[in-house]
Design a protein around this motif. Structure first.
Motif, PDB file in Angstrom:
ATOM      1  N   PHE A 161      -2.720   6.343  61.403  1.00  0.00           N
ATOM      2  CA  PHE A 161      -3.870   5.508  61.755  1.00  0.00           C
ATOM      3  C   PHE A 161      -3.982   4.311  60.825  1.00  0.00           C
ATOM      4  N   THR A 162      -4.421   3.187  61.391  1.00  0.00           N
ATOM      5  CA  THR A 162      -4.709   2.015  60.578  1.00  0.00           C
ATOM      6  C   THR A 162      -5.840   2.315  59.611  1.00  0.00           C
ATOM      7  N   THR A 163      -6.858   3.036  60.106  1.00  0.00           N
ATOM      8  CA  THR A 163      -7.970   3.518  59.283  1.00  0.00           C
ATOM      9  C   THR A 163      -8.544   4.747  59.958  1.00  0.00           C
ATOM     10  N   ASP A 164      -9.161   5.623  59.187  1.00  0.00           N
ATOM     11  CA  ASP A 164      -9.771   6.808  59.785  1.00  0.00           C
ATOM     12  C   ASP A 164     -11.298   6.776  59.683  1.00  0.00           C
ATOM     13  N   ASN A 165     -11.856   5.619  59.305  1.00  0.00           N
ATOM     14  CA  ASN A 165     -13.317   5.492  59.270  1.00  0.00           C
ATOM     15  C   ASN A 165     -13.691   4.045  59.579  1.00  0.00           C
ATOM     16  N   HIS A 166     -14.888   3.880  60.144  1.00  0.00           N
ATOM     17  CA  HIS A 166     -15.361   2.533  60.473  1.00  0.00           C
ATOM     18  C   HIS A 166     -16.863   2.433  60.239  1.00  0.00           C
ATOM     19  N   ASP A 167     -17.266   1.346  59.585  1.00  0.00           N
ATOM     20  CA  ASP A 167     -18.676   1.069  59.328  1.00  0.00           C
ATOM     21  C   ASP A 167     -19.111  -0.081  60.232  1.00  0.00           C
ATOM     22  N   PHE A 168     -20.014   0.203  61.181  1.00  0.00           N
ATOM     23  CA  PHE A 168     -20.507  -0.840  62.083  1.00  0.00           C
ATOM     24  C   PHE A 168     -21.479  -1.795  61.384  1.00  0.00           C
ATOM     25  N   GLY A 169     -22.020  -1.366  60.250  1.00  0.00           N
ATOM     26  CA  GLY A 169     -23.054  -2.177  59.620  1.00  0.00           C
ATOM     27  C   GLY A 169     -24.343  -2.044  60.417  1.00  0.00           C
ATOM     28  N   ASN A 170     -25.049  -3.144  60.617  1.00  0.00           N
ATOM     29  CA  ASN A 170     -26.292  -3.125  61.395  1.00  0.00           C
ATOM     30  C   ASN A 170     -25.987  -3.222  62.893  1.00  0.00           C
ATOM     31  N   VAL A 171     -26.578  -2.313  63.654  1.00  0.00           N
ATOM     32  CA  VAL A 171     -26.369  -2.247  65.097  1.00  0.00           C
ATOM     33  C   VAL A 171     -27.702  -2.465  65.802  1.00  0.00           C
ATOM     34  N   PRO A 172     -27.807  -3.428  66.707  1.00  0.00           N
ATOM     35  CA  PRO A 172     -29.058  -3.621  67.456  1.00  0.00           C
ATOM     36  C   PRO A 172     -29.342  -2.416  68.346  1.00  0.00           C
ATOM     37  N   GLU A 173     -30.551  -1.889  68.285  1.00  0.00           N
ATOM     38  CA  GLU A 173     -30.901  -0.745  69.109  1.00  0.00           C
ATOM     39  C   GLU A 173     -30.757  -1.087  70.598  1.00  0.00           C
ATOM     40  N   GLY A 174     -30.228  -0.132  71.338  1.00  0.00           N
ATOM     41  CA  GLY A 174     -30.039  -0.335  72.766  1.00  0.00           C
ATOM     42  C   GLY A 174     -28.626  -0.690  73.144  1.00  0.00           C
ATOM     43  N   THR A 175     -27.776  -0.958  72.161  1.00  0.00           N
ATOM     44  CA  THR A 175     -26.387  -1.307  72.451  1.00  0.00           C
ATOM     45  C   THR A 175     -25.478  -0.090  72.258  1.00  0.00           C
ATOM     46  N   MET A 176     -24.286  -0.189  72.811  1.00  0.00           N
ATOM     47  CA  MET A 176     -23.276   0.855  72.661  1.00  0.00           C
ATOM     48  C   MET A 176     -22.272   0.375  71.613  1.00  0.00           C
ATOM     49  N   ALA A 177     -22.388   0.927  70.399  1.00  0.00           N
ATOM     50  CA  ALA A 177     -21.476   0.537  69.319  1.00  0.00           C
ATOM     51  C   ALA A 177     -20.116   1.176  69.580  1.00  0.00           C
ATOM     52  N   THR A 178     -19.094   0.345  69.746  1.00  0.00           N
ATOM     53  CA  THR A 178     -17.772   0.827  70.150  1.00  0.00           C
ATOM     54  C   THR A 178     -16.694   0.373  69.171  1.00  0.00           C
ATOM     55  N   TYR A 179     -15.829   1.319  68.807  1.00  0.00           N
ATOM     56  CA  TYR A 179     -14.713   0.977  67.918  1.00  0.00           C
ATOM     57  C   TYR A 179     -13.471   1.734  68.367  1.00  0.00           C
ATOM     58  N   GLU A 180     -12.338   1.045  68.332  1.00  0.00           N
ATOM     59  CA  GLU A 180     -11.058   1.662  68.687  1.00  0.00           C
ATOM     60  C   GLU A 180     -10.237   1.939  67.430  1.00  0.00           C
ATOM     61  N   PHE A 181     -10.008   3.214  67.167  1.00  0.00           N
ATOM     62  CA  PHE A 181      -9.090   3.607  66.091  1.00  0.00           C
ATOM     63  C   PHE A 181      -7.667   3.536  66.650  1.00  0.00           C
ATOM     64  N   LYS A 182      -6.829   2.733  66.029  1.00  0.00           N
ATOM     65  CA  LYS A 182      -5.459   2.572  66.505  1.00  0.00           C
ATOM     66  C   LYS A 182      -4.493   3.368  65.627  1.00  0.00           C
ATOM     67  N   PHE A 183      -3.521   3.974  66.270  1.00  0.00           N
ATOM     68  CA  PHE A 183      -2.504   4.719  65.515  1.00  0.00           C
ATOM     69  C   PHE A 183      -1.119   4.403  66.064  1.00  0.00           C
ATOM     70  N   LYS A 184      -0.125   4.606  65.223  1.00  0.00           N
ATOM     71  CA  LYS A 184       1.272   4.440  65.612  1.00  0.00           C
ATOM     72  C   LYS A 184       1.994   5.767  65.432  1.00  0.00           C
ATOM     73  N   ASN A 185       2.816   6.113  66.381  1.00  0.00           N
ATOM     74  CA  ASN A 185       3.612   7.336  66.273  1.00  0.00           C
ATOM     75  C   ASN A 185       4.844   7.029  65.428  1.00  0.00           C
ATOM     76  N   THR A 186       4.814   7.432  64.159  1.00  0.00           N
ATOM     77  CA  THR A 186       5.934   7.187  63.254  1.00  0.00           C
ATOM     78  C   THR A 186       6.892   8.373  63.202  1.00  0.00           C
ATOM     79  N   GLY A 187       6.683   9.356  64.067  1.00  0.00           N
ATOM     80  CA  GLY A 187       7.574  10.508  64.109  1.00  0.00           C
ATOM     81  C   GLY A 187       8.732  10.282  65.066  1.00  0.00           C
ATOM     82  N   ASN A 188       9.403  11.369  65.405  1.00  0.00           N
ATOM     83  CA  ASN A 188      10.574  11.266  66.272  1.00  0.00           C
ATOM     84  C   ASN A 188      10.411  12.019  67.590  1.00  0.00           C
ATOM     85  N   GLN A 189       9.171  12.416  67.903  1.00  0.00           N
ATOM     86  CA  GLN A 189       8.857  13.069  69.162  1.00  0.00           C
ATOM     87  C   GLN A 189       7.567  12.470  69.726  1.00  0.00           C
TER      88      GLN A 189
END
Length: 256
Positions: free
Chosen positions: A24-52
């Motif tokens: 994973f690029t990172t395993d945690n994310h801080d949105f900071g301040n989020v306006p109430e009523g919104t859908m806070a969305t974050y994509e954790f990206k990963f790369k398969n560095t194995g061989n399967q």
């Protein structure tokens, strides 16, 4: 015999190392301040560095307020995938700290990712914005505020469709829909609405209480002027064709 055993051990060692790895690029994310009523969305990206290939079996959120999504197809070696975490901030002002647990066939079979932030109410946000910023904010407009289903049979599940339009200057993000009766389901596109763009919201009404009913539905969003309100009305009878019919002369008509 020794050569055979050595070959077996080498094959076993190779099989053990033949596994996908989620980096994973990172395993945690801080949105900071989020306006109430919104859908806070974050994509954790990963790369398969194995061989399967990596196959994600499940992603489990720590609470119902967090909705996960993920790459459903096998992620081949050298390719990337995502784990999407969506936090529904509607009606949840204050600090939040949630996790999603990823289960897969990778070397690390269980991986925990975390999101956190602080949900600010619209009253808290407004004083921090300049008049120019307020002028650029999104604005939600409904095509109507009331829908009357008329006479319906208990157990029916009619659908009402409303058009939501963003007449503001920046993207409108729709949050959750809620009702005090817990009798309204909804279907809405979670993608933000660009200025001038419209979207259809579908409301599924499952009210079973007999008689004349009226239920309010609240649509949350990042519109700083407030949440939108919809009223659903109906006259619910037990049976439109049987017990709720009465005779008038020789003609059967519904109760009024």
């Amino acid at each position: 015999m020794k050569k055979f055993l050595t070959l077996c051990l080498l094959l076993l060692a190779g099989a053990t190392r033949a596994q996908g790895v989620m980096q994973f690029t990172t395993d945690n994310h801080d949105f900071g301040n989020v306006p109430e009523g919104t859908m806070a969305t974050y994509e954790f990206k990963f790369k398969n560095t194995g061989n399967q290939p990596v196959i994600i079996a499940n992603v489990q959120a720590s609470c119902g307020c967090t909705t996960p999504d993920w790459t459903k197809t096998p992620v081949l070696p050298g390719k990337t995938g995502i784990i999407k975490a969506m936090y529904n901030s509607a009606g949840r002002p204050g600090v939040f700290n949630k996790t999603v647990t990823v289960t897969s066939n990778a070397a690390d079979a269980s991986k925990v990712l975390s999101i956190k932030g602080s949900v600010l109410t619209k009253e808290q946000i407004k004083p921090t914005l300049t008049p120019a910023q307020l002028a650029q904010s999104p604005h939600l407009v409904l095509d109507r505020g009331i829908h009357d289903f008329g006479k319906m049979e208990a157990g029916q599940q009619p659908v009402a469709r409303f058009t939501v339009k963003n007449t503001g200057k920046t993207e409108l993000v729709l949050g959750a829909l809620s009702s005090g009766c817990y009798c309204v389901g909804y279907k809405v596109n979670p993608a933000p609405l660009a200025p001038g763009q419209s979207e259809v919201v579908e409301l599924l009404y499952t009210q079973r209480q007999l008689g004349q009913v009226s239920d309010a539905v609240t649509i949350t969003s990042n519109d700083l002027s407030g949440d939108a309100k919809i009223t659903l009305r109906a006259t619910i009878v037990r049976d439109l064709t049987g017990t709720s019919m009465m005779k008038e002369g020789t003609t059967s008509v519904p109760f009024k």
